[in-house]
Write an enzyme that holds these catalytic residues in place. Sequence first.
Site, PDB file in Angstrom:
ATOM      1  N   GLY A   1     -23.992   5.604  -1.009  1.00 29.96           N
ATOM      2  CA  GLY A   1     -24.908   6.479  -1.678  1.00 29.96           C
ATOM      3  C   GLY A   1     -24.244   7.627  -2.305  1.00 29.96           C
ATOM      4  O   GLY A   1     -25.119   8.449  -2.886  1.00 29.96           O
TER       5      GLY A   1
ATOM      6  N   GLY B   1     -16.996   3.065  -1.649  1.00 30.75           N
ATOM      7  CA  GLY B   1     -17.922   4.232  -1.716  1.00 30.75           C
ATOM      8  C   GLY B   1     -19.346   4.214  -2.511  1.00 30.75           C
ATOM      9  O   GLY B   1     -20.255   4.847  -2.112  1.00 30.75           O
TER      10      GLY B   1
ATOM     11  N   TYR C   1       0.856  -1.281  -0.066  1.00 33.97           N
ATOM     12  CA  TYR C   1       0.030   0.194   0.085  1.00 33.97           C
ATOM     13  C   TYR C   1       0.993   1.330  -0.047  1.00 33.97           C
ATOM     14  O   TYR C   1       1.512   1.510   0.719  1.00 33.97           O
ATOM     15  CB  TYR C   1      -0.909   0.165   1.319  1.00 33.97           C
ATOM     16  CG  TYR C   1      -2.083  -0.995   1.433  1.00 33.97           C
ATOM     17  CD1 TYR C   1      -2.077  -1.826   0.158  1.00 33.97           C
ATOM     18  CD2 TYR C   1      -2.746  -1.269   2.334  1.00 33.97           C
ATOM     19  CE1 TYR C   1      -3.302  -2.958   0.327  1.00 33.97           C
ATOM     20  CE2 TYR C   1      -3.692  -2.172   2.589  1.00 33.97           C
ATOM     21  CZ  TYR C   1      -3.906  -2.890   1.288  1.00 33.97           C
ATOM     22  OH  TYR C   1      -4.986  -4.123   1.535  1.00 33.97           O
TER      23      TYR C   1
ATOM     24  N   PRO D   1     -16.102  -3.244   2.192  1.00 39.02           N
ATOM     25  CA  PRO D   1     -17.394  -3.649   2.471  1.00 39.02           C
ATOM     26  C   PRO D   1     -18.452  -2.451   2.054  1.00 39.02           C
ATOM     27  O   PRO D   1     -19.748  -2.811   2.154  1.00 39.02           O
ATOM     28  CB  PRO D   1     -17.321  -3.573   4.080  1.00 39.02           C
ATOM     29  CG  PRO D   1     -16.277  -2.624   4.354  1.00 39.02           C
ATOM     30  CD  PRO D   1     -15.273  -2.975   3.212  1.00 39.02           C
TER      31      PRO D   1
END
Length: 320
Positions: free
Chosen positions: A218, A214, A64, A210
């Site tokens: 919503g 994004g 990362y 999960p």
Amino acid sequence: MLQVDQRQLGNTGIRVPALGVGIWSWGEKGFWGYGKSYTREDVTQAYQACLAAGLNFFDTAEVYGNGESERILGECLRQDGQPILIASKFAPLPTRLSAKALLTALDKTLERLGVSTIDLYQIHWPYTFLSIDALMDALAEAVRAKKVRAVGVSNYNAQQMRQAHARLARYGIPLASNQVHYSLLHRKPEANGVLDVCRELQVTLIAYSPLEQGLLTGKFRPGVEQLRPAFPRSLQKAYRSNELEKMEPLFQVLERAAQAHDKTVGQVALNWLLNKDSLIIPIPGAKTQKQAQQNAEALGWRLSSEEQAEIAKAAEKWVK
């Protein structure tokens, strides 16, 4: 640091918050746009907000940001001083032809983090020239050296999990976790046997993405916010094909549940996953203080069984 619901990490005896914090985005310039849309100060504030909410289980990896995520986490730890739980991952790259490379990589991870022991060390993916047995042997050596408290895998299928579990058992070491993609919209662990084997072997399922990077917050519903170039191709494709407009019935169901509990759509999506099984630990990302605080609000309440079922049914058409 507040006390939040805790879940056991496999059969290790280590307890961690029911919600972890994924920090792939910390220091990752190419994919996430670190330094442009959010800064080092944003990340520091996100870290502090996580601890204030009782979320002290951070998941990183050596790849990362080419190690930058680990370095930033280590800096935050030293600056703040509060104890945290750290998970990182070894990348079994094609250039690493010996399992001993894991021990060298682990030392570099510990150096970047500025710690002598890591709470959970995972194999990032199974596709490698190195055998599962050899990798588990190396992880066992790391445990014996007290550089690692618990060991896990990531992106392993059910059969690979069984093999890793069996090899570690020779050393009296439990397989603590398998980190896989799992969300309301991505439910392959339910169909491919991974969730069942986690239950059978008492292995924690750490759920990455999960919130589908994004999508399940919503924020990308038509007319809400346009995508930035750095966002995943899957979201870009959904916008171009008007798939998000077709998903509006699902978002409406999530919105109704959110209003009923005075929560956000993203918090409902996380709570839905948390309620699936107590062995599941989602690790949503948090680049800013606001995101960290919003993630934390997924804890401390529970969707009803009727809401849980209604949401699952509304998502069926889009499940992968």
